[in-house]
Design a protein around this motif. Structure first.
Motif, PDB file in Angstrom:
ATOM      1  N   ASP A   1      54.624  48.821  45.747  1.00 27.07           N
ATOM      2  CA  ASP A   1      54.126  49.329  47.024  1.00 27.07           C
ATOM      3  C   ASP A   1      53.103  50.452  46.860  1.00 27.07           C
ATOM      4  OD1 ASP A   1      55.801  51.239  46.057  1.00 27.07           O
ATOM      5  OD2 ASP A   1      56.963  51.507  47.901  1.00 27.07           O
ATOM      6  N   ALA A   2      52.716  50.747  45.602  1.00 25.39           N
ATOM      7  CA  ALA A   2      51.710  51.795  45.370  1.00 25.39           C
ATOM      8  C   ALA A   2      50.370  51.350  45.958  1.00 25.39           C
ATOM      9  CB  ALA A   2      51.567  52.070  43.876  1.00 25.39           C
ATOM     10  N   LYS A   3      49.659  52.297  46.585  1.00 29.92           N
ATOM     11  CA  LYS A   3      48.388  51.969  47.225  1.00 29.92           C
ATOM     12  C   LYS A   3      47.257  52.049  46.203  1.00 29.92           C
ATOM     13  CE  LYS A   3      49.804  53.679  51.762  1.00 29.92           C
ATOM     14  NZ  LYS A   3      49.533  54.651  52.843  1.00 29.92           N
ATOM     15  N   ILE A   4      46.754  50.865  45.814  1.00 27.53           N
ATOM     16  CA  ILE A   4      45.653  50.794  44.849  1.00 27.53           C
ATOM     17  C   ILE A   4      44.602  49.847  45.400  1.00 27.53           C
ATOM     18  CG2 ILE A   4      44.996  50.337  42.461  1.00 27.53           C
ATOM     19  CD1 ILE A   4      47.875  50.660  41.656  1.00 27.53           C
ATOM     20  N   ASP A   5      43.341  50.236  45.293  1.00 36.07           N
ATOM     21  CA  ASP A   5      42.231  49.412  45.765  1.00 36.07           C
ATOM     22  C   ASP A   5      42.235  48.058  45.048  1.00 36.07           C
ATOM     23  OD1 ASP A   5      39.935  48.402  46.758  1.00 36.07           O
ATOM     24  OD2 ASP A   5      38.589  49.824  45.790  1.00 36.07           O
ATOM     25  N   ASP A   6      42.193  46.973  45.839  1.00 32.87           N
ATOM     26  CA  ASP A   6      42.231  45.624  45.259  1.00 32.87           C
ATOM     27  C   ASP A   6      40.845  44.968  45.307  1.00 32.87           C
ATOM     28  OD1 ASP A   6      43.207  43.369  44.117  1.00 32.87           O
ATOM     29  OD2 ASP A   6      44.226  42.604  45.893  1.00 32.87           O
ATOM     30  N   LYS A   7      39.792  45.785  45.221  1.00 34.70           N
ATOM     31  CA  LYS A   7      38.428  45.251  45.304  1.00 34.70           C
ATOM     32  C   LYS A   7      37.687  45.400  43.980  1.00 34.70           C
ATOM     33  CE  LYS A   7      38.180  46.502  50.212  1.00 34.70           C
ATOM     34  NZ  LYS A   7      37.471  47.306  51.236  1.00 34.70           N
ATOM     35  N   THR A   8      38.424  45.263  42.902  1.00 35.18           N
ATOM     36  CA  THR A   8      37.830  45.477  41.579  1.00 35.18           C
ATOM     37  C   THR A   8      37.979  44.222  40.730  1.00 35.18           C
ATOM     38  OG1 THR A   8      39.958  46.401  40.863  1.00 35.18           O
ATOM     39  CG2 THR A   8      38.269  47.963  41.587  1.00 35.18           C
ATOM     40  N   LEU A   9      37.551  43.071  41.255  1.00 28.99           N
ATOM     41  CA  LEU A   9      37.776  41.787  40.582  1.00 28.99           C
ATOM     42  C   LEU A   9      37.162  41.752  39.183  1.00 28.99           C
ATOM     43  CD1 LEU A   9      37.265  39.254  43.526  1.00 28.99           C
ATOM     44  CD2 LEU A   9      39.406  39.985  42.462  1.00 28.99           C
ATOM     45  N   LYS A  10      35.939  42.260  39.059  1.00 28.97           N
ATOM     46  CA  LYS A  10      35.287  42.261  37.748  1.00 28.97           C
ATOM     47  C   LYS A  10      36.129  43.016  36.730  1.00 28.97           C
ATOM     48  CE  LYS A  10      31.450  44.475  35.329  1.00 28.97           C
ATOM     49  NZ  LYS A  10      30.230  45.319  35.463  1.00 28.97           N
ATOM     50  N   TYR A  11      36.616  44.186  37.118  1.00 29.37           N
ATOM     51  CA  TYR A  11      37.354  45.039  36.192  1.00 29.37           C
ATOM     52  C   TYR A  11      38.772  44.520  35.959  1.00 29.37           C
ATOM     53  CZ  TYR A  11      33.339  47.909  37.190  1.00 29.37           C
ATOM     54  OH  TYR A  11      32.052  48.343  37.337  1.00 29.37           O
ATOM     55  N   GLN A  12      39.330  43.843  36.973  1.00 34.04           N
ATOM     56  CA  GLN A  12      40.630  43.213  36.766  1.00 34.04           C
ATOM     57  C   GLN A  12      40.543  42.154  35.677  1.00 34.04           C
ATOM     58  OE1 GLN A  12      42.604  41.877  40.440  1.00 34.04           O
ATOM     59  NE2 GLN A  12      41.441  43.432  41.563  1.00 34.04           N
ATOM     60  N   GLY A  13      39.473  41.369  35.709  1.00 34.59           N
ATOM     61  CA  GLY A  13      39.276  40.343  34.687  1.00 34.59           C
ATOM     62  C   GLY A  13      39.171  40.942  33.299  1.00 34.59           C
TER      63      GLY A  13
END
Length: 691
Positions: A245-257
């Motif tokens: 439930d931690a609030k973390i920005d999920d708009k980092t697709l490039k960096y997630q990869g």
């Protein structure tokens, strides 16, 4: 650093001195403690000794320290009676205490902490009060329970961020990479908190994945990434994970990869179950380190507050100098990034010693330098900068001043017969054609006497004003193209005049000659001959360097200089290397470095350009790493004359003073470089001799 209690130190000295080992009964008698205590000490010493390649072993009932001769000698040196005991400062000890609590989830006994940090329990109690207060600002609570111990409570994300922040503050980046790459033991408490093998593995896997796709500003940021990944992996292996439930920005697709790719490589060697929240956290962290990511964003109130203070700093300089340094967003971002790095210690500050190139800029712009120094003190009173760092900030401002046009905010007064109708048309046309207007005041003739005319940079009128107390221009209400061109010419001349006022004024030839005609003529002749010799001696040479190590490249460059310039090549090379060790020599935002020194082994002034066949990576003056393909070499005798000093300083300041000249020195041919330096010398001779 081997942190020992006095008893542990005495125990190791006893084991080291005992040839062939020593029995447990003898140890009891010599140390004067029980057998149980000795066994407990052996257990406490096991891990720190293992890190140094050593172990306490028992052979035929006798205890001794076993290991390689080199490791045993290092331990002997550390334990030597002549060596002072390795004691921490209060701040370091409190940081060590905070790290201990943040890394461990189980309660820690006060007595165990006191023994580990070789201080009294009372000292630990006092330190805990300060530590508790400090970490509470990050939302972490320090809890003490009688009979249980002391521990901390907070979110996993905050715990990791504070851990990384403390380590970054305490660990020197040179020692960090030396520790990883050279497999050398470092006597540094904070370095030894994380297994060397883990740091090495992380660096290797980062290079295979993430570092191929992102751009880092400095070695410090690489160290930051390695440490954060190490902390996260250690915490995950301990079973301490970021909650779903931690609030973390999920708009980092490039960096997630990129993070998934890193973890895939890591999991091949060390099985690890990774949750999505862990990937999101690391992806956000990688993004914050990437130079190519969005240039300005604010993660929290502290980031926003820092940005506001930087803006106020730039605004104060702008108001003081009457030059709008805020209009260019690229300039603002560069200064924000550099100051942010200093405040948050993401980059190392320049040394508090003179750097000739930067000193020349401060001499050329004394008013601007004084304004920057005062504005820094006003806006960042708790962050004292060395003079070289203030001069580097000046370089940013001076470049902006030199490169930008129509940046001065101007104020117009428009006078019309009745102040309405046609005056509004005129004001509208001026606002459209001249963007850098701070204020337009429309007035009729009867009201103009009530105005403070000194508040306006330019006065326009649609009618003649006989006896008007200052210069004005008559224009038509429609503002014809010819009239608009005349206004722009006036503003450009005003801007040039303001630039000259900001820069240091020079004596003109007429003053010198009137003061002492013969001396003035001699100075003109000497300066002209010296400049001519220096320019004619400029060369652009290619070095087929076989190495990317700067010290070795310096040796190769010195070998290219003839004996008509240098007497003792070894001495000159050593001087150049010492200069490199003092401060970075790379020119920010370029592919060139400025290598210079003076020595009694140099016969005369010399300037040349060396193109490298194999680029080398160096730190620039702003602490960012750059790839260098060209090195500008400036050499001079130990005791330069006034003319020689000013001429050599003029060349170095030319290199960094504008984007246009920087580009020329970066890519220009021999003829182009000779031409631009000659033109500058001629300009200087016209306006003031000696140069």
């Amino acid at each position: 650093m081997l942190i020992l209690t006095e008893r542990q130190k005495n125990l190791l000295i006893l084991l080291q001195k005992a040839q062939g080992g020593i029995g447990i009964k003898q140890i009891e008698e010599r140390i004067k403690v029980s057998r149980r205590t000795i066994y407990r000490e052996f257990k406490e010493l096991k891990k720190p000794l293992q890190k140094r390649g050593l172990a306490i072993v028992t052979i035929e009932g006798k205890y001794q320290i076993q290991g390689q001769t080199e490791d045993l000698n290092e331990l002997k040196d550390d334990l030597g009676e002549d060596n002072p005991r390795n004691e921490m400062s209060v701040s370091k000890r409190q940081n060590a205490l905070a790290i201990k609590l943040l890394f461990n989830d189980e309660p820690q006994k006060i007595i165990a902490l006191a023994l580990e940090l070789h201080v009294s329990e009372a000292t630990i109690q006092n330190d805990l009060r300060d530590v508790g207060k400090a970490i509470s600002e990050y939302g972490i609570t320090l809890i003490k329970k009688r009979g249980v111990g002391v521990y901390v409570k907070g979110t996993e994300i905050t715990r990791r961020q504070v851990l990384c922040g403390i380590l970054l503050n305490e660990i020197n980046e040179y020692r960090f990479f030396n520790y990883i790459e050279n497999n050398q033991y470092e006597q540094e408490y904070f370095l030894n908190l994380i297994e060397r093998e883990l740091l090495q593995e992380i660096k290797i896997d980062l290079k295979k994945s993430i570092l191929q796709e992102i751009s880092l500003a400095s070695d410090h940021q690489l160290m930051q990434l390695i440490l954060m990944f190490a902390i996260c992996l250690m915490r995950m292996q301990q079973g301490q994970v970021i909650k779903a439930d931690a609030k973390i920005d999920d708009k980092t697709l490039k960096y997630q990869g990129l993070v998934y790719e890193f973890l895939t490589n890591y999991e091949k060697k060390y099985p690890l179950q990774v949750l999505r929240q862990e990937v999101l956290f690391l992806a956000k962290y990688v993004e914050s380190c990437d130079q190519e990511a969005s240039p300005v964003f604010y993660d929290d109130d502290q980031e926003l507050l820092l940005s506001i203070k930087i803006k106020q700093f730039i605004q104060q300089v702008s108001n003081d100098i009457r030059w709008d340094f805020q209009r260019n967003p690229v300039f603002f971002q560069k200064v924000t990034k550099h100051i942010g790095g200093i405040i948050k210690k993401k980059v190392n500050q320049l040394p508090n010693s003179p750097i000739e190139t930067l000193t020349r800029v401060s001499e050329q712009y004394p008013k601007l330098f004084a304004s920057i120094s005062q504005s820094w003190q006003d806006n960042f009173p708790t962050n004292t900068l060395p003079i070289s760092e203030l001069q580097l900030l000046l370089l940013y401002f001076a470049n902006e001043l030199k490169n930008r046009r129509y940046q001065v905010k101007v104020s117009f007064l428009i006078i019309c017969e009745n102040g309405i109708g046609t005056s509004s048309i005129l004001a509208s046309r001026i606002q459209k054609e001249i963007p850098n207007i701070s204020n337009i005041k429309v007035s009729n003739v009867s009201e103009v006497r009530k105005l403070d005319l000194s508040q306006y940079d330019m006065v326009l009128s649609t009618i003649k004003l006989p006896g008007f107390p200052r210069k004005y221009q008559i224009v038509s209400p429609l503002l014809l193209d010819e009239e608009l061109g005349r206004i722009k010419d006036y503003l450009e001349k005003s801007q040039r005049k303001m630039q000259e006022n900001i820069a240091v004024s020079k004596e003109n030839v007429e003053k010198i000659i009137n003061h002492d005609p013969i001396q003035g003529l001699n100075e003109i002749a000497i300066s002209s001959l010296f400049c001519s010799d220096l320019v004619n001696g400029i060369e652009v040479k290619r070095l087929n360097n076989k190495t990317t190590l700067i010290d070795e490249v310096v040796d190769e460059i010195v070998l290219m200089v003839t004996t008509s310039i240098i007497r003792n090549r070894t001495e000159v090379a050593q001087n150049l290397k010492r200069r490199i060790s003092l401060a970075p020599i790379g020119i920010p935002d370029s592919s060139i470095a400025l290598l210079h020194t003076s020595s009694q082994e140099i016969k005369r002034c010399y300037f040349t350009v060396i193109d490298l066949s194999c680029p080398i990576r160096l730190k620039a003056m702003d602490q960012n790493e750059i790839e260098v393909t060209r090195i500008l070499v400036m050499l001079g005798p130990k005791n330069l004359s006034e003319v020689e000093q000013k001429v050599m300083g003029l060349i170095s300041s030319m290199i960094i003073m504008s984007d246009q000249s920087l580009s020329l020195f970066e890519k220009g041919s021999k003829q182009q470089i000779q031409d631009v330096i000659s033109k500058r010398f001629l300009q200087e001779i016209k306006v003031g001799i000696p140069i």
